[in-house]
Scaffold this active site. Sequence first.
Site, short mmCIF file in Angstrom:
data_model
loop_
_atom_site.label_atom_id
_atom_site.label_comp_id
_atom_site.label_asym_id
_atom_site.label_seq_id
_atom_site.Cartn_x
_atom_site.Cartn_y
_atom_site.Cartn_z
N ASN A 42 0.85 -1.20 0.00
CA ASN A 42 0.00 0.00 0.00
C ASN A 42 0.88 1.25 0.00
OD1 ASN A 42 0.58 -0.83 2.70
ND2 ASN A 42 -1.08 0.41 3.51
N ILE A 43 0.38 2.27 -0.69
CA ILE A 43 1.13 3.53 -0.86
C ILE A 43 0.16 4.66 -0.54
CG2 ILE A 43 2.47 4.94 -2.46
CD1 ILE A 43 2.77 2.29 -4.18
N CYS A 53 -4.09 0.64 -2.51
CA CYS A 53 -3.94 -0.59 -1.74
C CYS A 53 -2.86 -1.49 -2.35
CB CYS A 53 -5.25 -1.38 -1.74
SG CYS A 53 -6.58 -0.65 -0.78
N GLU A 55 -3.03 -4.65 -3.10
CA GLU A 55 -3.54 -5.53 -4.15
C GLU A 55 -3.57 -4.81 -5.49
OE1 GLU A 55 -4.79 -4.88 -1.17
OE2 GLU A 55 -6.07 -6.48 -0.43
N CYS A 91 -10.22 -4.88 0.17
CA CYS A 91 -11.35 -3.93 0.23
C CYS A 91 -12.23 -4.09 -1.00
CB CYS A 91 -10.82 -2.50 0.34
SG CYS A 91 -10.27 -1.81 -1.23
N CYS A 94 -10.68 -3.09 -4.42
CA CYS A 94 -9.74 -4.08 -4.95
C CYS A 94 -10.50 -5.31 -5.49
CB CYS A 94 -8.74 -4.50 -3.87
SG CYS A 94 -7.55 -3.19 -3.50
#
Length: 136
Positions: A42-43, A53, A55, A91, A94
């Site tokens: 995650n960034i 996220c 993913e 989430c 994603c």
Amino acid sequence: MDRENLLKIALEARKFAYAPYSHFTVGAALLAKNGTVYSGCNIENAAYGPSNCAERTAFFKAISEGNKDFCAIAVVGGLEGKEAMQYCPPCGVCRQVMAEFCSPEDFLIILGAKNQVIKEYKLKELLPVSFSLNEN
Ligand code: THU
């Protein structure tokens, strides 16, 4: 590639997470049908909205390199500096990105957490009755 090794790659990717706002770090490892693994973390961003996220980082890396055929994704997450104690299910955003590229019947979502059995779901279990322009 077995699921334990895919989870190890997700754990390594989690170390690169940039999460100074939530302090919740996530790693993902996306296995393509040709055997290539794309990792992601995650960034986050000071403006919050532009955060990404783990993913989706992995998916966007793969797709931007011309790979769109996937088997599975492994995901681990937890508070920064701590082992992943709880499962970290993807989430809703994603899941929708997964639905764009993956078979609901075949694509596997593998969740790992310390001292807990690995949990594995098919995409259709985590996103039933999903929105798609193609099947309407
Ligand atoms: N996050 C992920 O990277 N993947 C998930 O499946 C759930 C949440 C990130 C987003 C944000 O940077 C942090 O975890 C806290 O929500």
